[in-house]
Design a protein around this motif. Structure first.
Motif, PDB file in Angstrom:
ATOM      1  N   GLY A  31       0.874  -1.356  -0.075  1.00 40.21           N
ATOM      2  CA  GLY A  31       0.032   0.102   0.051  1.00 40.21           C
ATOM      3  C   GLY A  31       1.054   1.236  -0.071  1.00 40.21           C
ATOM      4  O   GLY A  31       2.086   1.265  -0.225  1.00 40.21           O
ATOM      5  N   ASN A  32       0.018   2.476  -0.052  1.00 38.70           N
ATOM      6  CA  ASN A  32       0.987   3.682  -0.030  1.00 38.70           C
ATOM      7  C   ASN A  32      -0.043   4.780   0.424  1.00 38.70           C
ATOM      8  O   ASN A  32      -1.226   4.629   1.043  1.00 38.70           O
ATOM      9  CB  ASN A  32       0.948   4.144  -1.402  1.00 38.70           C
ATOM     10  CG  ASN A  32       0.046   4.135  -2.346  1.00 38.70           C
ATOM     11  OD1 ASN A  32      -1.035   4.983  -2.372  1.00 38.70           O
ATOM     12  ND2 ASN A  32      -0.314   2.996  -3.071  1.00 38.70           N
ATOM     13  N   ARG A  33       0.337   5.867   0.901  1.00 40.68           N
ATOM     14  CA  ARG A  33      -0.402   6.889   1.332  1.00 40.68           C
ATOM     15  C   ARG A  33       0.210   8.369   0.995  1.00 40.68           C
ATOM     16  O   ARG A  33       1.371   8.476   0.504  1.00 40.68           O
ATOM     17  CB  ARG A  33      -0.079   6.875   2.998  1.00 40.68           C
ATOM     18  CG  ARG A  33      -0.456   8.103   4.034  1.00 40.68           C
ATOM     19  CD  ARG A  33      -0.273   7.543   5.296  1.00 40.68           C
ATOM     20  NE  ARG A  33      -1.126   6.853   6.052  1.00 40.68           N
ATOM     21  CZ  ARG A  33      -1.358   5.960   7.093  1.00 40.68           C
ATOM     22  NH1 ARG A  33      -0.394   6.787   7.887  1.00 40.68           N
ATOM     23  NH2 ARG A  33      -2.220   5.472   7.282  1.00 40.68           N
ATOM     24  N   VAL A  34      -0.872   9.190   0.889  1.00 40.50           N
ATOM     25  CA  VAL A  34      -0.599  10.526   0.573  1.00 40.50           C
ATOM     26  C   VAL A  34      -1.089  11.386   1.676  1.00 40.50           C
ATOM     27  O   VAL A  34      -2.086  11.383   2.166  1.00 40.50           O
ATOM     28  CB  VAL A  34      -1.386  11.055  -0.866  1.00 40.50           C
ATOM     29  CG1 VAL A  34      -1.126  12.300  -1.294  1.00 40.50           C
ATOM     30  CG2 VAL A  34      -1.148  10.083  -1.915  1.00 40.50           C
ATOM     31  N   VAL A  35      -0.185  12.438   2.039  1.00 35.98           N
ATOM     32  CA  VAL A  35      -0.520  13.387   3.034  1.00 35.98           C
ATOM     33  C   VAL A  35      -0.554  14.753   2.365  1.00 35.98           C
ATOM     34  O   VAL A  35       0.254  15.263   1.580  1.00 35.98           O
ATOM     35  CB  VAL A  35       0.529  13.515   4.176  1.00 35.98           C
ATOM     36  CG1 VAL A  35       0.102  14.384   5.148  1.00 35.98           C
ATOM     37  CG2 VAL A  35       0.794  11.799   4.586  1.00 35.98           C
ATOM     38  N   ASP A  48       9.059  13.182   1.182  1.00 40.26           N
ATOM     39  CA  ASP A  48       8.704  12.159   0.722  1.00 40.26           C
ATOM     40  C   ASP A  48       9.239  10.891   0.816  1.00 40.26           C
ATOM     41  O   ASP A  48      10.445  11.002   1.174  1.00 40.26           O
ATOM     42  CB  ASP A  48       8.412  12.219  -0.740  1.00 40.26           C
ATOM     43  CG  ASP A  48       7.706  13.517  -1.356  1.00 40.26           C
ATOM     44  OD1 ASP A  48       6.435  13.414  -1.177  1.00 40.26           O
ATOM     45  OD2 ASP A  48       8.453  14.353  -1.630  1.00 40.26           O
ATOM     46  N   ALA A  49       8.514   9.756   1.002  1.00 37.41           N
ATOM     47  CA  ALA A  49       9.525   8.423   1.313  1.00 37.41           C
ATOM     48  C   ALA A  49       9.527   7.592   0.075  1.00 37.41           C
ATOM     49  O   ALA A  49       8.348   7.260  -0.575  1.00 37.41           O
ATOM     50  CB  ALA A  49       8.618   7.615   2.355  1.00 37.41           C
ATOM     51  N   ILE A  50      10.641   7.242  -0.573  1.00 39.45           N
ATOM     52  CA  ILE A  50      10.959   6.548  -1.621  1.00 39.45           C
ATOM     53  C   ILE A  50      10.363   5.214  -1.460  1.00 39.45           C
ATOM     54  O   ILE A  50      10.596   4.356  -0.385  1.00 39.45           O
ATOM     55  CB  ILE A  50      12.386   6.873  -2.243  1.00 39.45           C
ATOM     56  CG1 ILE A  50      12.806   7.873  -2.346  1.00 39.45           C
ATOM     57  CG2 ILE A  50      12.685   5.652  -3.379  1.00 39.45           C
ATOM     58  CD1 ILE A  50      12.064   8.739  -3.325  1.00 39.45           C
ATOM     59  N   LYS A  51       9.850   4.395  -2.356  1.00 41.03           N
ATOM     60  CA  LYS A  51       9.262   3.192  -2.481  1.00 41.03           C
ATOM     61  C   LYS A  51      10.602   2.050  -2.555  1.00 41.03           C
ATOM     62  O   LYS A  51      11.379   2.192  -3.445  1.00 41.03           O
ATOM     63  CB  LYS A  51       8.374   2.828  -3.655  1.00 41.03           C
ATOM     64  CG  LYS A  51       7.872   1.443  -3.492  1.00 41.03           C
ATOM     65  CD  LYS A  51       6.949   1.040  -2.503  1.00 41.03           C
ATOM     66  CE  LYS A  51       6.440  -0.334  -2.806  1.00 41.03           C
ATOM     67  NZ  LYS A  51       5.804  -0.798  -1.590  1.00 41.03           N
ATOM     68  N   THR A  52      10.654   1.228  -1.489  1.00 37.98           N
ATOM     69  CA  THR A  52      11.596   0.242  -1.683  1.00 37.98           C
ATOM     70  C   THR A  52      10.882  -1.088  -2.067  1.00 37.98           C
ATOM     71  O   THR A  52       9.691  -1.375  -1.489  1.00 37.98           O
ATOM     72  CB  THR A  52      12.207  -0.087  -0.025  1.00 37.98           C
ATOM     73  OG1 THR A  52      12.716   1.292   0.346  1.00 37.98           O
ATOM     74  CG2 THR A  52      13.109  -1.208  -0.270  1.00 37.98           C
ATOM     75  N   ALA A  53      11.399  -1.516  -3.218  1.00 42.01           N
ATOM     76  CA  ALA A  53      10.662  -2.795  -3.669  1.00 42.01           C
ATOM     77  C   ALA A  53      10.428  -3.877  -2.892  1.00 42.01           C
ATOM     78  O   ALA A  53      11.755  -4.347  -2.374  1.00 42.01           O
ATOM     79  CB  ALA A  53      11.257  -3.134  -5.164  1.00 42.01           C
ATOM     80  N   ASN A  54       9.379  -4.572  -2.919  1.00 47.17           N
ATOM     81  CA  ASN A  54       9.253  -5.926  -2.220  1.00 47.17           C
ATOM     82  C   ASN A  54       9.639  -6.884  -3.274  1.00 47.17           C
ATOM     83  O   ASN A  54       9.653  -6.846  -4.205  1.00 47.17           O
ATOM     84  CB  ASN A  54       7.767  -6.002  -1.801  1.00 47.17           C
ATOM     85  CG  ASN A  54       7.423  -4.854  -0.990  1.00 47.17           C
ATOM     86  OD1 ASN A  54       8.004  -4.404   0.063  1.00 47.17           O
ATOM     87  ND2 ASN A  54       6.021  -4.275  -0.910  1.00 47.17           N
ATOM     88  N   ALA A  55       9.768  -8.305  -2.736  1.00 41.79           N
ATOM     89  CA  ALA A  55      10.106  -9.188  -3.585  1.00 41.79           C
ATOM     90  C   ALA A  55       8.782  -9.796  -4.427  1.00 41.79           C
ATOM     91  O   ALA A  55       9.049 -10.482  -5.123  1.00 41.79           O
ATOM     92  CB  ALA A  55      10.626 -10.564  -2.486  1.00 41.79           C
ATOM     93  N   GLU A  71       3.591   9.894  -0.047  1.00 37.74           N
ATOM     94  CA  GLU A  71       3.579  11.272  -0.990  1.00 37.74           C
ATOM     95  C   GLU A  71       3.191  12.558  -0.161  1.00 37.74           C
ATOM     96  O   GLU A  71       2.084  12.220   0.386  1.00 37.74           O
ATOM     97  CB  GLU A  71       2.924  11.116  -2.437  1.00 37.74           C
ATOM     98  CG  GLU A  71       3.242  12.296  -3.116  1.00 37.74           C
ATOM     99  CD  GLU A  71       2.587  12.096  -4.592  1.00 37.74           C
ATOM    100  OE1 GLU A  71       2.326  12.848  -5.231  1.00 37.74           O
ATOM    101  OE2 GLU A  71       1.717  11.008  -4.722  1.00 37.74           O
ATOM    102  N   THR A  72       3.926  13.416  -0.095  1.00 42.88           N
ATOM    103  CA  THR A  72       3.221  14.971   0.544  1.00 42.88           C
ATOM    104  C   THR A  72       3.069  15.670  -0.569  1.00 42.88           C
ATOM    105  O   THR A  72       3.828  15.936  -1.260  1.00 42.88           O
ATOM    106  CB  THR A  72       4.528  15.137   1.687  1.00 42.88           C
ATOM    107  OG1 THR A  72       5.728  15.533   0.844  1.00 42.88           O
ATOM    108  CG2 THR A  72       4.651  14.306   2.533  1.00 42.88           C
ATOM    109  N   LYS A  73       1.816  16.191  -0.389  1.00 40.09           N
ATOM    110  CA  LYS A  73       1.508  17.157  -1.154  1.00 40.09           C
ATOM    111  C   LYS A  73       0.896  18.593  -0.610  1.00 40.09           C
ATOM    112  O   LYS A  73       0.446  18.394   0.494  1.00 40.09           O
ATOM    113  CB  LYS A  73       0.421  16.607  -2.313  1.00 40.09           C
ATOM    114  CG  LYS A  73       0.798  15.654  -3.112  1.00 40.09           C
ATOM    115  CD  LYS A  73      -0.088  14.715  -4.116  1.00 40.09           C
ATOM    116  CE  LYS A  73      -0.821  15.771  -4.958  1.00 40.09           C
ATOM    117  NZ  LYS A  73       0.327  15.949  -6.215  1.00 40.09           N
ATOM    118  N   SER A  74       0.902  19.471  -1.350  1.00 43.06           N
ATOM    119  CA  SER A  74      -0.049  20.707  -0.790  1.00 43.06           C
ATOM    120  C   SER A  74      -1.585  20.226  -0.909  1.00 43.06           C
ATOM    121  O   SER A  74      -1.841  19.300  -0.982  1.00 43.06           O
ATOM    122  CB  SER A  74       0.053  21.954  -1.861  1.00 43.06           C
ATOM    123  OG  SER A  74      -0.300  21.460  -3.195  1.00 43.06           O
ATOM    124  N   ALA A  75      -2.325  21.167  -0.304  1.00 44.87           N
ATOM    125  CA  ALA A  75      -3.687  20.987   0.114  1.00 44.87           C
ATOM    126  C   ALA A  75      -4.539  20.298  -1.179  1.00 44.87           C
ATOM    127  O   ALA A  75      -4.370  20.928  -2.275  1.00 44.87           O
ATOM    128  CB  ALA A  75      -4.436  22.074   0.735  1.00 44.87           C
TER     129      ALA A  75
END
Length: 339
Positions: A31-35, A48-55, A71-75
């Motif tokens: 999963g992922n998240r946007v703030v 922002d947090a870079i995605k580390t690939a899973n197996a 991912e962080t974004k403006s409003a």
């Protein structure tokens, strides 16, 4: 870039959208998240947090060719789009769960766009949504950029916004489906669609649009097992918008212990335990003379459990009494006949 801090009071709340990928049944895969906050920028920086690939399966966000886990974004604004990226997804059935926290829609609506099926599914900005999809041998069904979440002003893009959908079983075993809408513009009718697996849907009921906020229909012939429902809104130009999917579980089986068939054949007694407490059950079979023919036990491990008792020669046309005693001392006696 320089990390930005958020100076918040105790009552401030962060707007978050979390998107998770699950198999049709089973635990979370990724999963992922946007703030969203005006303290953040729309460029990639230390927030922002870079995605580390899973197996295995990977489900992240793509911005400027960079895969992100957070991912962080403006409003949040009407021109925003979240671009998802998924890799390592095998052929099968899956569901996307979208959870929102502290989002203020302010006239915005959201749609999950599926580039493979060309479907646009309405996503709630006030509650969680689940969207089912399948991957096949077609390469495009497993494309990394298959999905994106698009935000728009509701009165401009979407003729209708699904506020909620619910389905519940009635006392008569029928299933009532209710849904609420907003911004119902240029809608001709609604169709209630049903599925046995949450993936393949068929229209079963129709309701003409009446300009109201709430609608209801009743499925008079629900499936015996799981029932999945969604609402299809059809516009003047045959444009289509789908609601989220809701599920109604099957009715629990009636509790019973039975011998089937009875009279028994082949000197074998087949015991069927339905919705009985798990545990050990003592078994005793006597004939009409009161003689003990069989004594044993069985460990019941499931809601629908079968157990076979293989006996020696049983008298043709004979009558027997089979007593089943549970761990709590309760018992049941079944009259058993032999052919």
């Amino acid at each position: 870039g320089r990390r930005r801090g958020l100076n918040r009071g105790p009552d401030d709340a962060v707007a978050i959208i979390s998107t998770m990928l699950y198999p049709a049944t089973g635990p979370l895969k990724d999963g992922n998240r946007v703030v969203f906050d005006d303290a953040f920028s729309d460029i990639i920086d230390r927030n922002d947090a870079i995605k580390t690939a899973n197996a295995g399966i990977n489900f992240g966000l793509l911005r400027r060719n960079t895969s992100l886990a957070v991912e962080t974004k403006s409003a949040l604004k009407a021109t925003d789009t979240l671009f998802y990226t998924m890799t390592g997804v095998p052929v099968g059935d899956f569901r996307i769960g979208i959870a929102v926290e502290n989002i203020q829609p302010n006239g915005l609506t959201a749609e999950l766009v599926d580039k493979f099926t060309n479907l646009r599914t309405s996503v709630s900005l006030t509650d969680s949504s689940f969207i089912h999809f399948s991957t096949t041998s077609a390469v495009a069904s497993r494309a990394a950029d298959r999905f994106m979440l698009v935000f728009r002003k509701s009165l401009v893009v979407l003729p209708v916004n699904f506020v909620s959908i619910s389905a519940r079983r009635q006392a008569d075993r029928n299933i009532a489906i209710d849904w609420k809408v907003a911004n119902e513009i240029n809608i001709v009718r609604y169709e209630v669609e049903r599925s046995a697996n949450g993936v393949n849907f068929t229209g079963i009921l129709t309701k003409d649009a009446a300009g109201t906020l709430s609608y209801a229909q009743t499925d008079l012939s629900p499936l015996a097992a799981d029932n999945f429902y969604r609402i299809k809104a059809i516009g003047l130009g045959n444009d289509v918008t789908y609601s989220s999917i809701v599920k109604v579980a099957p009715l629990p089986g009636k509790a019973s212990i039975a011998v089937y068939p009875n009279p028994v054949t082949g000197n074998t007694i087949n015991l069927v335990f339905t919705t009985q407490p798990k545990g050990s059950y003592a078994l005793q079979l006597i004939n009409v003379e009161g003689q003990l023919i069989y004594k044993g036990s069985v460990n019941v491990t499931g809601e629908n459990f079968n157990h076979s008792i293989k006996l020696g020669e049983m008298a043709a046309g004979g009558t027997y009494q089979l007593t089943i005693r549970a761990e709590d001392g309760s018992s049941k006696t079944i009259k058993v006949m032999s052919e």
